[in-house]
Write a protein that holds these residues in place. Sequence first.
Motif, PDB file in Angstrom:
ATOM      1  N   ALA A   1       0.842  -1.203   0.000  1.00  0.00           N
ATOM      2  CA  ALA A   1       0.000   0.000   0.000  1.00  0.00           C
ATOM      3  C   ALA A   1       0.876   1.251   0.000  1.00  0.00           C
ATOM      4  N   ASP A   2       1.952   1.225   0.765  1.00  0.00           N
ATOM      5  CA  ASP A   2       2.846   2.385   0.827  1.00  0.00           C
ATOM      6  C   ASP A   2       3.591   2.577  -0.492  1.00  0.00           C
ATOM      7  N   VAL A   3       3.949   1.461  -1.141  1.00  0.00           N
ATOM      8  CA  VAL A   3       4.580   1.537  -2.466  1.00  0.00           C
ATOM      9  C   VAL A   3       3.628   2.216  -3.455  1.00  0.00           C
ATOM     10  N   ILE A   4       2.355   1.801  -3.428  1.00  0.00           N
ATOM     11  CA  ILE A   4       1.353   2.400  -4.319  1.00  0.00           C
ATOM     12  C   ILE A   4       1.177   3.887  -4.003  1.00  0.00           C
ATOM     13  N   ASN A   5       1.150   4.226  -2.712  1.00  0.00           N
ATOM     14  CA  ASN A   5       1.038   5.640  -2.332  1.00  0.00           C
ATOM     15  C   ASN A   5       2.182   6.458  -2.915  1.00  0.00           C
ATOM     16  N   ASP A   6       3.406   5.936  -2.808  1.00  0.00           N
ATOM     17  CA  ASP A   6       4.573   6.639  -3.364  1.00  0.00           C
ATOM     18  C   ASP A   6       4.453   6.803  -4.879  1.00  0.00           C
ATOM     19  N   LEU A   7       3.989   5.742  -5.552  1.00  0.00           N
ATOM     20  CA  LEU A   7       3.822   5.809  -7.004  1.00  0.00           C
ATOM     21  C   LEU A   7       2.766   6.834  -7.398  1.00  0.00           C
ATOM     22  N   ILE A   8       1.693   6.906  -6.603  1.00  0.00           N
ATOM     23  CA  ILE A   8       0.650   7.903  -6.870  1.00  0.00           C
ATOM     24  C   ILE A   8       1.234   9.314  -6.757  1.00  0.00           C
ATOM     25  N   ILE A   9       1.977   9.565  -5.690  1.00  0.00           N
ATOM     26  CA  ILE A   9       2.590  10.893  -5.488  1.00  0.00           C
ATOM     27  C   ILE A   9       3.498  11.239  -6.659  1.00  0.00           C
ATOM     28  N   ASP A  10       4.357  10.286  -7.044  1.00  0.00           N
ATOM     29  CA  ASP A  10       5.303  10.534  -8.139  1.00  0.00           C
ATOM     30  C   ASP A  10       4.580  10.761  -9.461  1.00  0.00           C
ATOM     31  N   SER A  11       3.541   9.962  -9.733  1.00  0.00           N
ATOM     32  CA  SER A  11       2.807  10.075 -10.994  1.00  0.00           C
ATOM     33  C   SER A  11       2.108  11.419 -11.113  1.00  0.00           C
ATOM     34  N   VAL A  12       1.477  11.840 -10.023  1.00  0.00           N
ATOM     35  CA  VAL A  12       0.771  13.131 -10.024  1.00  0.00           C
ATOM     36  C   VAL A  12       1.765  14.274 -10.222  1.00  0.00           C
ATOM     37  N   LYS A  13       2.897  14.163  -9.534  1.00  0.00           N
ATOM     38  CA  LYS A  13       3.924  15.215  -9.628  1.00  0.00           C
ATOM     39  C   LYS A  13       4.519  15.278 -11.037  1.00  0.00           C
ATOM     40  N   ASP A  14       4.835  14.097 -11.603  1.00  0.00           N
ATOM     41  CA  ASP A  14       5.419  14.042 -12.953  1.00  0.00           C
ATOM     42  C   ASP A  14       4.522  14.698 -13.984  1.00  0.00           C
ATOM     43  N   LEU A  15       3.212  14.460 -13.858  1.00  0.00           N
ATOM     44  CA  LEU A  15       2.256  14.978 -14.836  1.00  0.00           C
ATOM     45  C   LEU A  15       1.805  16.404 -14.527  1.00  0.00           C
ATOM     46  N   GLY A  16       2.078  16.865 -13.296  1.00  0.00           N
ATOM     47  CA  GLY A  16       1.517  18.153 -12.879  1.00  0.00           C
ATOM     48  C   GLY A  16       0.003  18.081 -12.828  1.00  0.00           C
ATOM     49  N   ALA A  17      -0.512  16.892 -12.506  1.00  0.00           N
ATOM     50  CA  ALA A  17      -1.952  16.649 -12.573  1.00  0.00           C
ATOM     51  C   ALA A  17      -2.657  17.085 -11.291  1.00  0.00           C
ATOM     52  N   THR A  18      -3.980  17.193 -11.398  1.00  0.00           N
ATOM     53  CA  THR A  18      -4.860  17.371 -10.247  1.00  0.00           C
ATOM     54  C   THR A  18      -5.388  15.993  -9.871  1.00  0.00           C
ATOM     55  N   ALA A  19      -5.386  15.666  -8.589  1.00  0.00           N
ATOM     56  CA  ALA A  19      -5.823  14.336  -8.165  1.00  0.00           C
ATOM     57  C   ALA A  19      -7.002  14.437  -7.207  1.00  0.00           C
ATOM     58  N   LEU A  20      -7.984  13.559  -7.422  1.00  0.00           N
ATOM     59  CA  LEU A  20      -9.104  13.407  -6.498  1.00  0.00           C
ATOM     60  C   LEU A  20      -9.181  11.929  -6.131  1.00  0.00           C
ATOM     61  N   SER A  21      -8.969  11.636  -4.865  1.00  0.00           N
ATOM     62  CA  SER A  21      -8.968  10.252  -4.393  1.00  0.00           C
ATOM     63  C   SER A  21     -10.077  10.055  -3.385  1.00  0.00           C
ATOM     64  N   ILE A  22     -10.595   8.829  -3.330  1.00  0.00           N
ATOM     65  CA  ILE A  22     -11.537   8.476  -2.274  1.00  0.00           C
ATOM     66  C   ILE A  22     -10.987   7.243  -1.554  1.00  0.00           C
ATOM     67  N   THR A  23     -11.029   7.273  -0.237  1.00  0.00           N
ATOM     68  CA  THR A  23     -10.465   6.162   0.521  1.00  0.00           C
ATOM     69  C   THR A  23     -10.993   6.169   1.945  1.00  0.00           C
ATOM     70  N   HIS A  24     -10.907   5.008   2.608  1.00  0.00           N
ATOM     71  CA  HIS A  24     -11.104   4.989   4.057  1.00  0.00           C
ATOM     72  C   HIS A  24      -9.801   4.591   4.742  1.00  0.00           C
ATOM     73  N   ASP A  25      -8.706   4.540   3.970  1.00  0.00           N
ATOM     74  CA  ASP A  25      -7.385   4.195   4.487  1.00  0.00           C
ATOM     75  C   ASP A  25      -6.681   5.491   4.914  1.00  0.00           C
ATOM     76  N   MET A  26      -6.637   5.728   6.222  1.00  0.00           N
ATOM     77  CA  MET A  26      -6.086   6.995   6.703  1.00  0.00           C
ATOM     78  C   MET A  26      -4.577   7.106   6.462  1.00  0.00           C
ATOM     79  N   ALA A  27      -3.856   5.993   6.481  1.00  0.00           N
ATOM     80  CA  ALA A  27      -2.419   6.054   6.187  1.00  0.00           C
ATOM     81  C   ALA A  27      -2.200   6.559   4.768  1.00  0.00           C
ATOM     82  N   SER A  28      -3.017   6.079   3.849  1.00  0.00           N
ATOM     83  CA  SER A  28      -2.943   6.518   2.457  1.00  0.00           C
ATOM     84  C   SER A  28      -3.331   7.996   2.335  1.00  0.00           C
ATOM     85  N   ALA A  29      -4.442   8.365   2.969  1.00  0.00           N
ATOM     86  CA  ALA A  29      -4.911   9.754   2.897  1.00  0.00           C
ATOM     87  C   ALA A  29      -3.847  10.721   3.413  1.00  0.00           C
ATOM     88  N   ARG A  30      -3.238  10.377   4.538  1.00  0.00           N
ATOM     89  CA  ARG A  30      -2.219  11.269   5.119  1.00  0.00           C
ATOM     90  C   ARG A  30      -1.003  11.409   4.209  1.00  0.00           C
TER      91      ARG A  30
END
Length: 258
Positions: A179-208
């Motif tokens: 899960a933490d690996v995926i979180n890191d990949l999400i951060i990197d992907s959004v940053k690389d693209l300069g994208a806007t991200a909207l996520s939905i989750t009940h995983d507070m570790a991921s949200a933070r």
Amino acid sequence: MTDTPKIELRNVTKRFGSKVVLDNLSLVVPKGKSLVVIGGSGTGKSVMLKCVLGILRPEKGEIFVDGENVLKMSTSEREQTLRKFGMLFQGAALFDSLPVWQNVAFGLIQGRKMKRKEAKDVAIAKLAKVGLGPEVGELYPAELSGGMQKRVGLARAIAADPEIIFFDEPTTGLDPIMADVINDLIIDSVKDLGATALSITHDMASARKIADEIAMIYKGRIIWAGPRSEIDSSGNDYVDQFIHGRATGPIKMDVLKP
């Protein structure tokens, strides 16, 4: 003058029969930011995403993407707007009958009519971005672990270099390390693209980890929104109960006693 929000929902109401799922919901997603909407199961998170994407149509309210009201668009205008989006579905939602590279390239081939060889090159490059080698492109989804499937789903979400990426419960079903690996990949992907991200989750570790800003949905309304740094001092009893996972508090779970 303030920037036009990338996405804005104003007083959106969505019902299924007599059940109100979204109740005058309003939300602003600033351009270039990562906003995470937290909330329990059945609170309206997925329905909210489907309304933005046009899969569901609300009974009331307005939804804007780059200042344009998507509910008033023609079919062709809506299709153009949808090209701005990438989506990581809950459970990856891969096509079992297609090899991995075709899953990643699906939108490029079907939606953008890109030639297969060019689309495959893009797919292999995007797989590399999520840490998967070209040999994985020839495998089928059933041959992958859950974490690898999620990475393939992320590669597909970023394949067309979208301006907006939706992440639907991106860490569900994964162990804490993956899960933490995926979180890191999400951060990197959004940053690389300069994208806007909207996520939905009940995983507070991921949200933070992935959020710039957090909003909480409860009974179809946004009951709190603010910077990630303020979530622990929200002063909201509902938010406090949710982020600490407490059974006691204002949120009552419907549990049938034997």
